[in-house]
Motif scaffolding. Structure first.
Motif, PDB file in Angstrom:
ATOM      1  N   ALA A 151     -46.841 -28.253  12.901  1.00 13.81           N
ATOM      2  CA  ALA A 151     -46.601 -29.487  12.139  1.00 13.81           C
ATOM      3  C   ALA A 151     -46.200 -30.593  13.104  1.00 13.81           C
ATOM      4  O   ALA A 151     -45.421 -30.372  14.030  1.00 13.81           O
ATOM      5  N   ASP A 152     -46.771 -31.786  12.896  1.00 14.26           N
ATOM      6  CA  ASP A 152     -46.482 -32.923  13.766  1.00 14.26           C
ATOM      7  C   ASP A 152     -46.643 -34.215  12.972  1.00 14.26           C
ATOM      8  O   ASP A 152     -47.746 -34.730  12.832  1.00 14.26           O
ATOM      9  N   PRO A 153     -45.540 -34.737  12.433  1.00 14.11           N
ATOM     10  CA  PRO A 153     -45.630 -35.946  11.618  1.00 14.11           C
ATOM     11  C   PRO A 153     -46.093 -37.183  12.399  1.00 14.11           C
ATOM     12  O   PRO A 153     -46.469 -38.183  11.806  1.00 14.11           O
ATOM     13  N   GLN A 154     -46.101 -37.090  13.739  1.00 10.79           N
ATOM     14  CA  GLN A 154     -46.552 -38.215  14.563  1.00 10.79           C
ATOM     15  C   GLN A 154     -48.077 -38.295  14.650  1.00 10.79           C
ATOM     16  O   GLN A 154     -48.613 -39.283  15.138  1.00 10.79           O
ATOM     17  N   ARG A 155     -48.765 -37.276  14.197  1.00 13.80           N
ATOM     18  CA  ARG A 155     -50.232 -37.226  14.277  1.00 13.80           C
ATOM     19  C   ARG A 155     -50.847 -37.647  12.947  1.00 13.80           C
ATOM     20  O   ARG A 155     -50.274 -37.374  11.891  1.00 13.80           O
ATOM     21  N   PRO A 156     -52.024 -38.275  12.987  1.00 12.12           N
ATOM     22  CA  PRO A 156     -52.690 -38.693  11.744  1.00 12.12           C
ATOM     23  C   PRO A 156     -52.904 -37.541  10.757  1.00 12.12           C
ATOM     24  O   PRO A 156     -52.762 -37.718   9.551  1.00 12.12           O
ATOM     25  N   SER A 157     -53.251 -36.361  11.269  1.00  2.61           N
ATOM     26  CA  SER A 157     -53.506 -35.225  10.384  1.00  2.61           C
ATOM     27  C   SER A 157     -52.218 -34.533   9.945  1.00  2.61           C
ATOM     28  O   SER A 157     -52.242 -33.689   9.060  1.00  2.61           O
ATOM     29  N   GLY A 158     -51.113 -34.846  10.606  1.00  2.00           N
ATOM     30  CA  GLY A 158     -49.844 -34.168  10.320  1.00  2.00           C
ATOM     31  C   GLY A 158     -49.688 -32.854  11.056  1.00  2.00           C
ATOM     32  O   GLY A 158     -48.724 -32.131  10.847  1.00  2.00           O
ATOM     33  N   ALA A 159     -50.665 -32.518  11.926  1.00  2.00           N
ATOM     34  CA  ALA A 159     -50.600 -31.261  12.678  1.00  2.00           C
ATOM     35  C   ALA A 159     -51.169 -31.462  14.072  1.00  2.00           C
ATOM     36  O   ALA A 159     -52.065 -32.273  14.282  1.00  2.00           O
ATOM     37  N   SER A 160     -50.639 -30.694  15.010  1.00  2.00           N
ATOM     38  CA  SER A 160     -51.131 -30.693  16.384  1.00  2.00           C
ATOM     39  C   SER A 160     -51.646 -29.314  16.742  1.00  2.00           C
ATOM     40  O   SER A 160     -51.136 -28.305  16.260  1.00  2.00           O
ATOM     41  N   VAL A 161     -52.630 -29.283  17.610  1.00  2.00           N
ATOM     42  CA  VAL A 161     -53.061 -28.050  18.240  1.00  2.00           C
ATOM     43  C   VAL A 161     -52.372 -28.038  19.591  1.00  2.00           C
ATOM     44  O   VAL A 161     -52.605 -28.910  20.427  1.00  2.00           O
ATOM     45  N   VAL A 162     -51.485 -27.074  19.780  1.00  2.00           N
ATOM     46  CA  VAL A 162     -50.661 -27.009  20.987  1.00  2.00           C
ATOM     47  C   VAL A 162     -51.018 -25.740  21.755  1.00  2.00           C
ATOM     48  O   VAL A 162     -51.031 -24.653  21.186  1.00  2.00           O
ATOM     49  N   VAL A 163     -51.308 -25.905  23.032  1.00  2.00           N
ATOM     50  CA  VAL A 163     -51.591 -24.766  23.901  1.00  2.00           C
ATOM     51  C   VAL A 163     -50.371 -24.564  24.787  1.00  2.00           C
ATOM     52  O   VAL A 163     -49.864 -25.507  25.385  1.00  2.00           O
ATOM     53  N   ARG A 164     -49.912 -23.324  24.827  1.00  2.00           N
ATOM     54  CA  ARG A 164     -48.740 -22.954  25.627  1.00  2.00           C
ATOM     55  C   ARG A 164     -49.036 -21.624  26.314  1.00  2.00           C
ATOM     56  O   ARG A 164     -49.976 -20.933  25.954  1.00  2.00           O
ATOM     57  N   GLU A 165     -48.181 -21.270  27.254  1.00  2.00           N
ATOM     58  CA  GLU A 165     -48.166 -19.906  27.762  1.00  2.00           C
ATOM     59  C   GLU A 165     -47.083 -19.169  26.979  1.00  2.00           C
ATOM     60  O   GLU A 165     -46.086 -19.762  26.573  1.00  2.00           O
ATOM     61  N   ARG A 166     -47.308 -17.875  26.751  1.00  2.00           N
ATOM     62  CA  ARG A 166     -46.274 -17.028  26.154  1.00  2.00           C
ATOM     63  C   ARG A 166     -46.019 -15.893  27.123  1.00  2.00           C
ATOM     64  O   ARG A 166     -46.937 -15.233  27.596  1.00  2.00           O
ATOM     65  N   TRP A 167     -44.749 -15.716  27.468  1.00  2.00           N
ATOM     66  CA  TRP A 167     -44.368 -14.658  28.398  1.00  2.00           C
ATOM     67  C   TRP A 167     -44.377 -13.324  27.661  1.00  2.00           C
ATOM     68  O   TRP A 167     -43.709 -13.179  26.632  1.00  2.00           O
ATOM     69  N   ASP A 168     -45.104 -12.370  28.189  1.00  2.00           N
ATOM     70  CA  ASP A 168     -45.174 -11.049  27.578  1.00  2.00           C
ATOM     71  C   ASP A 168     -43.798 -10.374  27.562  1.00  2.00           C
ATOM     72  O   ASP A 168     -43.457  -9.690  26.601  1.00  2.00           O
ATOM     73  N   ALA A 169     -43.013 -10.569  28.611  1.00  2.00           N
ATOM     74  CA  ALA A 169     -41.721  -9.889  28.733  1.00  2.00           C
ATOM     75  C   ALA A 169     -40.698 -10.351  27.704  1.00  2.00           C
ATOM     76  O   ALA A 169     -39.842  -9.579  27.284  1.00  2.00           O
ATOM     77  N   SER A 170     -40.778 -11.606  27.288  1.00  2.00           N
ATOM     78  CA  SER A 170     -39.734 -12.131  26.408  1.00  2.00           C
ATOM     79  C   SER A 170     -40.254 -12.659  25.070  1.00  2.00           C
ATOM     80  O   SER A 170     -39.479 -12.839  24.147  1.00  2.00           O
ATOM     81  N   GLY A 171     -41.550 -12.945  24.982  1.00  2.00           N
ATOM     82  CA  GLY A 171     -42.087 -13.550  23.768  1.00  2.00           C
ATOM     83  C   GLY A 171     -41.790 -15.036  23.656  1.00  2.00           C
ATOM     84  O   GLY A 171     -42.138 -15.664  22.660  1.00  2.00           O
ATOM     85  N   LEU A 172     -41.171 -15.617  24.685  1.00  4.44           N
ATOM     86  CA  LEU A 172     -40.855 -17.043  24.676  1.00  4.44           C
ATOM     87  C   LEU A 172     -42.088 -17.850  25.051  1.00  4.44           C
ATOM     88  O   LEU A 172     -42.995 -17.346  25.709  1.00  4.44           O
ATOM     89  N   TYR A 173     -42.091 -19.123  24.640  1.00  7.77           N
ATOM     90  CA  TYR A 173     -43.210 -20.011  24.906  1.00  7.77           C
ATOM     91  C   TYR A 173     -42.838 -21.040  25.970  1.00  7.77           C
ATOM     92  O   TYR A 173     -41.706 -21.510  26.030  1.00  7.77           O
ATOM     93  N   SER A 174     -43.852 -21.438  26.773  1.00  9.64           N
ATOM     94  CA  SER A 174     -43.660 -22.466  27.802  1.00  9.64           C
ATOM     95  C   SER A 174     -43.696 -23.845  27.166  1.00  9.64           C
ATOM     96  O   SER A 174     -43.963 -24.006  25.974  1.00  9.64           O
ATOM     97  N   GLU A 175     -43.501 -24.826  28.002  1.00 11.03           N
ATOM     98  CA  GLU A 175     -43.753 -26.198  27.606  1.00 11.03           C
ATOM     99  C   GLU A 175     -45.231 -26.316  27.242  1.00 11.03           C
ATOM    100  O   GLU A 175     -46.052 -25.506  27.674  1.00 11.03           O
TER     101      GLU A 175
END
Length: 175
Positions: free
Chosen positions: A106-130
């Protein structure tokens, strides 16, 4: 050590300095481990220097010699040395222990209200990168085009997307 040498060493070790607020007026310098996504315990802790990030950056610069710091969007209030953002820009390809993940957020700043965001996800922790990339969801005709164009942009095999949450999140490669 030159800036280039520092960036090279930090990227090889996947370790970066992070500047973390520690309560009213106190800051700490910690190591950010880019192999797991975790921020480690404090290595240095400031005295009472105030809440303004500019003062904290000046304190961190005196200790580390690093002039450039950028906010971590995934960890509000935390600043990471600028070398990390440079490595992310260069790293638009899969790296060991991480996978490329595409998420519709969800991204209220975008015309569609949604963004497609690409990130890295660490396998060891399940956390996402910038975010490595952020595009308005409306820029894609459908899910297939979104996955194809993202794969093309990151040099990935488009056949290897795996739905984690259908319509919301896909990981590149087997889960």
């Amino acid at each position: 050590m030159t800036s280039v040498e520092h960036i090279r060493d930090a990227a090889r070790a996947d370790q970066y300095w992070a500047l973390v607020p520690q309560g009213p007026g106190f800051w700490s310098l910690c190591r950010f481990d880019d192999t797991t996504g975790f921020v480690g315990p404090p290595v240095h802790v400031s005295g009472a220097i105030g809440v303004h990030p500019g003062v904290a950056v000046a304190w961190a610069q005196r200790i580390t010699g690093l002039p450039g710091w950028v906010p971590m969007m995934s960890r509000p209030g935390v600043l990471v040395e600028e070398a990390y953002s440079l490595v992310l820009e260069i790293a638009h390809q899969p790296r060991t222990g991480r996978r490329i993940v595409l998420r519709v957020e969800a991204d209220p700043q975008r015309p569609s209200g949604a963004s497609v965001v690409v990130r890295e996800r660490w396998d060891a922790s399940g956390l996402y990168s910038e975010a490595l990339s952020v595009v308005d969801r409306a820029d894609f005709a459908d899910e297939a085009q979104m996955l194809q164009q993202t794969a093309d942009g990151f040099g990935l095999d488009p056949a290897l997307w795996t739905a984690v949450l259908p319509g919301v999140e896909w990981a590149h490669g087997p889960l």
